[in-house]
Structures are given as structure tokens and as C-alpha cells.
Design a protein around this motif. Structure first.
Motif, PDB file in Angstrom:
ATOM      1  N   LEU A  44     -50.349 -29.518 -23.297  1.00 17.06           N
ATOM      2  CA  LEU A  44     -50.271 -28.592 -22.268  1.00 17.06           C
ATOM      3  C   LEU A  44     -51.496 -28.629 -21.359  1.00 17.06           C
ATOM      4  O   LEU A  44     -51.342 -28.679 -20.231  1.00 17.06           O
ATOM      5  CB  LEU A  44     -50.371 -26.848 -22.888  1.00 17.06           C
ATOM      6  CG  LEU A  44     -50.433 -25.812 -22.016  1.00 17.06           C
ATOM      7  CD1 LEU A  44     -49.139 -26.015 -21.155  1.00 17.06           C
ATOM      8  CD2 LEU A  44     -50.625 -24.447 -22.827  1.00 17.06           C
ATOM      9  N   SER A  45     -52.789 -29.137 -22.097  1.00 22.13           N
ATOM     10  CA  SER A  45     -53.937 -29.017 -21.216  1.00 22.13           C
ATOM     11  C   SER A  45     -53.942 -30.469 -20.365  1.00 22.13           C
ATOM     12  O   SER A  45     -54.081 -30.714 -19.285  1.00 22.13           O
ATOM     13  CB  SER A  45     -55.085 -29.267 -22.211  1.00 22.13           C
ATOM     14  OG  SER A  45     -55.211 -30.216 -22.876  1.00 22.13           O
ATOM     15  N   THR A  47     -51.132 -31.597 -19.271  1.00 25.95           N
ATOM     16  CA  THR A  47     -50.135 -31.478 -18.295  1.00 25.95           C
ATOM     17  C   THR A  47     -50.657 -30.705 -17.123  1.00 25.95           C
ATOM     18  O   THR A  47     -50.395 -30.796 -15.963  1.00 25.95           O
ATOM     19  CB  THR A  47     -48.899 -30.675 -18.790  1.00 25.95           C
ATOM     20  OG1 THR A  47     -48.474 -31.678 -19.737  1.00 25.95           O
ATOM     21  CG2 THR A  47     -47.950 -30.450 -17.867  1.00 25.95           C
ATOM     22  N   LEU A  48     -51.460 -29.554 -17.559  1.00 28.59           N
ATOM     23  CA  LEU A  48     -51.976 -28.776 -16.226  1.00 28.59           C
ATOM     24  C   LEU A  48     -53.065 -29.577 -15.710  1.00 28.59           C
ATOM     25  O   LEU A  48     -53.275 -29.392 -14.317  1.00 28.59           O
ATOM     26  CB  LEU A  48     -52.892 -27.453 -17.062  1.00 28.59           C
ATOM     27  CG  LEU A  48     -51.945 -26.507 -17.606  1.00 28.59           C
ATOM     28  CD1 LEU A  48     -52.390 -25.271 -18.541  1.00 28.59           C
ATOM     29  CD2 LEU A  48     -50.830 -25.903 -16.592  1.00 28.59           C
ATOM     30  N   ASN A  49     -53.792 -30.471 -16.336  1.00 26.70           N
ATOM     31  CA  ASN A  49     -54.773 -31.174 -15.596  1.00 26.70           C
ATOM     32  C   ASN A  49     -54.290 -32.168 -14.603  1.00 26.70           C
ATOM     33  O   ASN A  49     -54.717 -32.499 -13.434  1.00 26.70           O
ATOM     34  CB  ASN A  49     -55.621 -32.058 -16.615  1.00 26.70           C
ATOM     35  CG  ASN A  49     -56.976 -32.866 -16.151  1.00 26.70           C
ATOM     36  OD1 ASN A  49     -57.269 -32.153 -14.950  1.00 26.70           O
ATOM     37  ND2 ASN A  49     -57.026 -33.880 -16.546  1.00 26.70           N
ATOM     38  N   GLN A  50     -53.079 -32.445 -14.844  1.00 26.70           N
ATOM     39  CA  GLN A  50     -52.212 -33.691 -13.880  1.00 26.70           C
ATOM     40  C   GLN A  50     -51.761 -32.749 -12.864  1.00 26.70           C
ATOM     41  O   GLN A  50     -51.452 -33.345 -11.824  1.00 26.70           O
ATOM     42  CB  GLN A  50     -51.140 -34.563 -14.698  1.00 26.70           C
ATOM     43  CG  GLN A  50     -51.799 -35.596 -15.601  1.00 26.70           C
ATOM     44  CD  GLN A  50     -50.643 -36.382 -16.426  1.00 26.70           C
ATOM     45  OE1 GLN A  50     -49.613 -35.833 -16.495  1.00 26.70           O
ATOM     46  NE2 GLN A  50     -51.102 -37.332 -16.760  1.00 26.70           N
ATOM     47  N   ALA A  51     -51.096 -31.598 -13.049  1.00 25.72           N
ATOM     48  CA  ALA A  51     -50.631 -30.900 -12.217  1.00 25.72           C
ATOM     49  C   ALA A  51     -51.397 -30.171 -11.175  1.00 25.72           C
ATOM     50  O   ALA A  51     -51.093 -29.708 -10.178  1.00 25.72           O
ATOM     51  CB  ALA A  51     -49.613 -29.522 -13.115  1.00 25.72           C
ATOM     52  N   TYR A  52     -52.832 -30.177 -11.480  1.00 26.66           N
ATOM     53  CA  TYR A  52     -53.758 -29.492 -10.731  1.00 26.66           C
ATOM     54  C   TYR A  52     -54.071 -30.558  -9.625  1.00 26.66           C
ATOM     55  O   TYR A  52     -54.503 -31.418  -9.645  1.00 26.66           O
ATOM     56  CB  TYR A  52     -55.162 -29.337 -11.472  1.00 26.66           C
ATOM     57  CG  TYR A  52     -56.016 -28.481 -10.739  1.00 26.66           C
ATOM     58  CD1 TYR A  52     -55.943 -27.115 -10.321  1.00 26.66           C
ATOM     59  CD2 TYR A  52     -57.387 -29.263 -10.338  1.00 26.66           C
ATOM     60  CE1 TYR A  52     -56.930 -26.583  -9.567  1.00 26.66           C
ATOM     61  CE2 TYR A  52     -58.425 -28.714  -9.678  1.00 26.66           C
ATOM     62  CZ  TYR A  52     -58.131 -27.296  -9.097  1.00 26.66           C
ATOM     63  OH  TYR A  52     -59.144 -26.754  -8.589  1.00 26.66           O
TER      64      TYR A  52
END
Length: 61
Positions: A44-45, A47-52
Motif C-alpha cells: 500500500l505504501s 502504491t501510494l508513493n507511485q501514485a503521488y
């Protein structure tokens, strides 16, 4: 307004399902629940890092 309620219901169902999954794993075998929970949080972290979308580091050309 209906889209917000729909999104909240989907998020709530996801959280309840995830909690039930981890609780079931915890009852079945505690270390397995911690391993899967840790891998889930790491994924999850990432994925959120790449989506940011960090626009502050991009050049203004």
C-alpha cells in the motif's frame, strides 16, 4: 452526493472485509497474520508513493 455515499460504503466494506481477513488469519496462525499484514502495508505504501504526483520537483518548461 450519491457518489460520496457510494464511495464511503465501498471504503467501509473494504475495511470491514480486510479486518475480518486479518482477524481470521490471526486466530488461525498469528505469525501469518503479521506477515501478510506487513506485506499489505508495504504494498500500500509503495502504491501510494507511485501514485503521488509531486509537481514541485518538475521543471517549468
Amino acid at each position: 452526493m450519491k457518489k460520496i455515499i457510494y464511495a464511503l460504503v465501498v471504503i467501509l466494506l473494504f475495511i470491514v472485509g480486510l479486518t475480518g481477513l486479518f482477524y481470521g488469519l490471526f486466530i488461525f496462525w498469528q505469525p501469518l497474520a503479521y506477515i501478510i499484514g506487513g506485506l499489505f502495508l508495504m504494498g500500500l505504501s509503495l502504491t501510494l508513493n507511485q501514485a503521488y504526483d509531486n509537481t514541485s520537483e518538475r521543471g517549468e518548461n
